[in-house]
Each structure stands twice: as structure tokens, then as C-alpha cells.
Scaffold this active site. Structure first.
Site, short mmCIF file in Angstrom:
data_model
loop_
_atom_site.label_atom_id
_atom_site.label_comp_id
_atom_site.label_asym_id
_atom_site.label_seq_id
_atom_site.Cartn_x
_atom_site.Cartn_y
_atom_site.Cartn_z
N SER A 136 -9.93 2.42 2.37
CA SER A 136 -8.95 3.09 1.53
C SER A 136 -7.99 2.14 0.81
CB SER A 136 -8.14 4.06 2.38
OG SER A 136 -7.35 3.35 3.34
N SER A 185 -10.50 0.39 6.73
CA SER A 185 -9.83 0.39 5.42
C SER A 185 -9.22 -0.92 4.98
CB SER A 185 -8.72 1.45 5.41
OG SER A 185 -9.27 2.69 5.10
N LYS A 221 0.86 -1.20 0.00
CA LYS A 221 0.00 0.00 0.00
C LYS A 221 0.89 1.24 0.00
CE LYS A 221 -3.98 2.05 2.45
NZ LYS A 221 -4.96 1.90 3.55
N1 GLN Z 1 -13.29 5.09 5.61
C1 GLN Z 1 -12.76 5.56 6.86
C2 GLN Z 1 -12.25 6.96 6.68
O1 GLN Z 1 -12.46 7.49 5.65
C3 GLN Z 1 -11.67 4.66 7.34
C4 GLN Z 1 -10.42 4.81 6.59
C5 GLN Z 1 -9.32 3.97 7.10
O2 GLN Z 1 -9.55 2.99 7.81
N2 GLN Z 1 -8.09 4.36 6.78
O3 GLN Z 1 -11.67 7.54 7.55
#
Ligand code: GLN
Length: 497
Positions: A154, A178, A79
Site C-alpha cells: 500500500s 506494504s 505516508k
Molecule cells: N497487501 C496486503 C493487504 O492488502 C498488505 C497491506 C499492508 O501491508 N498494509 O492487506
């Protein structure tokens, strides 16, 4: 035997260690695969083929010299919010476009030592803020099950790469969902460990009290193997747990006898639609059929999860992201004085969602509002952790959905941030409590359109703190009994041979 790119990490490592196939050959198969499917998937922001080739040669030499490596010759996608020395590391942001990492994240370094081949840097929502990967400022990633749909976020690039056979494994990070939500969207396994289990050294910080690195794989066994390599204390991360890591692979099970699985009263799936509701009911029945005792548990503060998270995470983000000021990292836009340079750099470098979070977070932390917002959110967080403690007095694992819906179409939630935030309704409470949790494929639903595609769903399993071995053991039993995505490839894998 299936094509090299379809084999699991465990199978690849066994074959490379037995010298039936070389790491260089495994890499060749995956690079060819990437060339074929990347135009329709777009999982990567950059490829790191030279590094992977060098590493493949090293692995082959080590194996020839009699060494056995747990992940020998296994291609991994990294990632792009994790540092890999000498590679461009962007966090999906224009502010870091072209920034070269000066060192390697501990979790990634451990994978390399274990024999992994880093094939490329995977796309993500900018600074990991998002649930669809659409917030990436640098690329579009498509869902291999339906390329008109998002891969989730994400960690969208990580899950798409693994689902499409471009890498056997991928690293991902989870702050509020995410890892688990995109894993569900792309029909792969994604696991978030106990907070502190895997070092965050070299992970570009979003919300430091929540961020956690974890594995993405096509099988639970692979995810457990990858977790085992990455987990463990690291003196370079002050939040790293100084506790031994229980071995997960020998603990994998084929039944759930003796385990009490809690279903959360507040997480009734009726509102998710008939088909989805039926799929989760079937999943819970399958857990019972495997021998689990199903019990009822309550998380009375779960409904405050989103509100709590959207104060704590932006507050920490607003502070973490202050370091991107045009002085030390990445982009600089010149101004008449230093103040103007900061402003212009941040205005040009950050995308709209990141700016929204910085504004919310700065507001929540400002004097006068701090007690009303930030401190109250911290109190609500403590209540959430207490809920889980009480629930785990009555059960050994919790089962619930990993996301509020299957993968949606591009643009479907772009104009309404709250509808996007709601995707993580089921994953955020576990993040607030620091608990280990994973998503394992639990079936498919039709997308509703005539001739429409089938889209995967994810079952989330949650364990008490430090009980990763129990979590993988149960997920393995469920996966082996159901095999939803083990014998079935996404359409893009079928069509692009
Ligand atoms: N979707 C959540 C956010 O936008 C979690 C993102 C994540 O876990 N990095 O913050």
C-alpha cells in the site's frame, strides 16, 4: 557532486551539519523537483511546503547555534495514514478527505526532532489495504521505472517519491507486505522492524496486531539511520517494546562471513518464470560470494500464510474501522435517524476493497463462525511463528523474494482480488511472526514487450526478532557489492531533469 535531490539522506545531513548547504536550499531543490515530476508520478495527496519551510529554518538556526542533527535538512514524505499535526490526513479514503490531524505520530515527531523536513503526505491504498496503490480513493501514483505500471502498495506514494527524487526518505507502514513489496517494485530499500519496535501512536490503524511503521530510502545506510531515529519505546503505544535499540549504523558490514543464510524450501522461485528465477538464483549466489554459508530451511506452514492473514487482518480491520461512523471523524452523510446516518456515511465513505474486508472480518468474528475461522487462524499464526523459530536455529538470516512479480500494469489485477492478494505471498508469514524484514534491490527483468522497460526486483532478507542490526548489516554488504539501483536512476528521473 550530484544534484541535491539525488543525494542520499546521509550525504544531505552531513552537508547541512557542516553548513556547506542550508536546509532551506535542500528543501528548495526538492520542491522544484516535486513540481517537475509530480505530473508524471503523483506520489503525494497533499504538499506541506509551509510546514517544511518553517522546519528548514528551525534546522538552519539549530545548526548555526552549533547543534548536530542526525537527519538535518533531509526531506521526508509521510505516508498519509500517519498523523502530522495541522495537515490533512486521509488514509487514502473519502471518509477522511479533509480531516486535519490534531497531533503528530510519534515516529514522525522523532523524524522532525532529528531535522527532517516534511514535504508532503504520500498516497496509499485506502486504509493501507492493497498491493498496488490502485485502491486509493484520492489519487493515482505511477511507478517511476515505467509510468504505465503501479508503484506497488500500500505504500505506493512513499516509494515512488523516494525513487523519483522527490524526497530522500519516506515513512511507510507494513501490515502484510506494504513496505517490502512496493520497495521492490520501485527499486528502493524498505524495512519492516520487529513488531513493537517503532511506535504506532498516530498511525491510523488497519490490523493492530500486524501494523508496523518502517523506513523507505534509496540506500540501506539511509534506511538504517532513519530506523534508528524512529525506533524505541513509546509510552503512548501499549504494544511498544520496552527494549533498548541496538545501534545499526556502526554494525553495517561489507561482507557476510560467518553468517548462515537460509533459503526456504517452500519458496522455490521456479514458478515465477525463467528470468525471475534466474535473478533470484544470482542473488543467492552473490550472498554466498560475499562469504555467507547457504543452508536449506523449511517453513512448512508458509502455504497457510495468505489464508491466515486474510482472516486476522480483516477481523481486526472490521473492528478498527468501526470508529468511522460519521460522528467523530471526517465525512457525515445525514439520515432520518442515527442508524441511517451511520449506514449512509459508511456506504459513501468507504471504497469497495475496504467494504470487502469489513464484510470478511465481521463474518469471521461473528458468533458461530468465530471458532471455525478466527480462532483457527490464530492457531495457524502460532504455527508460522514456530516455523521461523526452528528455521532460525539453523540460520542467522533468511533470503527470499520480496514479491511474486515485478511491478504490473494498471488494472492487471483489479478484477481478481485473490491475484492481488498473492502479491504478498512472500511477505505475509514474516508479518504473522512479527519479524524484522527488508527488501533491497536485486536486479532487473525486462517487461517482455518490444523495446520494453527494465523493472526492478527486490530481495527480501529476514532476521530473528530484535535482530534489526544484523539485518541492515547484511543488506548493506549485499547492496554495496551489487549496486543495482545506487548508480542508476529510473527513466523518469533521467528524462525530467
Ligand atoms: N497487501 C496486503 C493487504 O492488502 C498488505 C497491506 C499492508 O501491508 N498494509 O492487506
Amino acid at each position: 557532486m550530484s544534484a541535491l535531490y539525488q543525494r542520499s539522506a546521509t550525504q544531505i545531513a552531513a552537508a547541512v551539519n557542516a553548513r556547506e548547504v542550508s536546509a532551506v536550499e535542500v528543501l528548495g531543490a526538492h520542491m522544484a523537483r516535486i513540481e517537475r515530476v509530480e505530473p508524471s508520478i503523483g506520489a503525494f495527496l497533499s504538499l506541506t511546503a509551509d510546514l517544511a519551510r518553517e522546519q528548514a529554518r528551525r534546522v538552519d538556526e539549530a545548526v548555526a547555534a552549533g547543534k548536530r542533527l542526525p537527519l538535518a535538512g533531509v526531506p521526508v514524505a509521510v505516508k498519509d495514514n500517519m498523523c502530522l499535526q495541522g495537515t490533512v490526513t486521509t488514509a487514502g479514503s473519502k471518509i477522511l478527505a479533509g480531516w486535519v490531524a490534531p497531533y503528530t505520530a510519534t515516529a514522525v515527531a522523532r523524524l522532525l526532532e532529528a531535522g527532517c523536513l516534511p514535504v508532503g503526505k504520500a498516497n496509499l491504498d485506502e486504509f493501507a489495504m492493497g498491493s498496488s496503490c490502485e485502491n486509493s480513493a484520492l489519487g493515482v501514483t505511477r511507478n517511476p521505472w515505467d509510468t504505465d505500471r503501479v508503484p506497488g502498495g500500500s505504500s505506493g506514494g512513499s516509494v515512488a517519491a523516494v525513487a523519483a527524487g522527490e524526497a530522500a526518505l519516506a515513512t511507510a507502514s507494513d501490515t502484510g507486505g506494504s513496505i517490502r513489496e512496493p520497495a521492490a517494485f520501485c527499486g528502493v530499500v524498505g524495512m519492516k522492524p520487529t513488531y513493537g519496535r517503532i511506535s504506532r501512536y498516530g498511525l491510523i490503524a488497519f490490523a493492530s496486531s500486524l501494523d508496523q511503521i518502517g523506513p523507505i530510502a534509496r540506500t540501506v545506510e539511509d534506511a538504517a539511520a532513519m530506523y534508528g531515529v524512529m525506533a524505541g519505546h513509546d509510552p503512548m503505544d501499549a504494544t511498544s517494546l520496552p527494549r533498548p535499540v541496538e545501534p545499526t549504523l556502526p554494525a553495517l558490514r561489507t561482507d557476510l562471513r560467518g553468517l548462515r543464510v537460509g533459503l526456504v524450501r517452500e519458496f522455490d522461485t521456479k514458478d515465477l518464470g525463467e528470468e525471475i528465477d534466474a535473478a533470484y538464483r544470482r542473488a543467492y549466489a552473490q550472498l554466498a560470494a560475499l562469504g555467507a554459508e547457504i543452508v536449506d530451511v523449511a517453513l512448512p506452514h508458509a502455504e497457510y500464510g495468505l489464508a491466515t492473514y486474510y482472516l486476522i487482518a480483516p477481523a481486526e480491520a472490521s473492528s478498527n474501522l468501526a470508529r468511522f461512523d460519521g460522528v467523530r471523524y471526517g465525512l457525515r452523510v445525514d439520515g432520518a435517524n442515527v442508524q441511517e446516518m451511520y449506514g449512509k456515511t459508511r456506504a459513501a465513505g468507504f471504497g469497495p476493497e475496504v467494504k470487502r474486508r469489513i464484510l470478511i472480518g465481521t463474518y469471521a468474528l461473528s458468533s458461530g463462525y468465530y471458532d471455525a475461522y478466527y480462532v483457527r487462524a490464530q492457531k495457524a499464526r502460532t504455527l508460522t511463528a514456530g516455523d521461523f523459530e526452528r528455521a532460525f536455529a539453523a540460520c542467522d538470516l533468511i533470503a527470499c523474494p520480496a514479491a511474486s512479480s515485478p511491478a504490473f500494469e494498471f488494472g492487471a489485477k483489479s478484477d481478481d482480488p485473490v491475484s492481488m492478494y498473492l502479491m504478498d505471498y512472500y511477505t505475509i508469514p514474516m508479518s504473522l511472526a512479527g519479524l524484522p524484514a527488508l527488501s533491497v534491490p536485486c536486479g532487473f527483468v525486462r517487461d517482455g514487450s518490444p523495446g520494453g522497460r527494465e523493472l526492478p526486483l527486490g530481495l527480501q532478507l529476514v532476521a530473528p526478532l530484535y535482530e534489526e542490526a544484523r539485518l541492515f548489516a547484511a543488506a548493506h554488504a549485499y547492496e554495496q557489492a551489487t549496486r543495482y539501483t545506487l548508480d542508476r536512476q529510473p527513466p523518469v528521473v533521467e528524462s525530467v531533469r
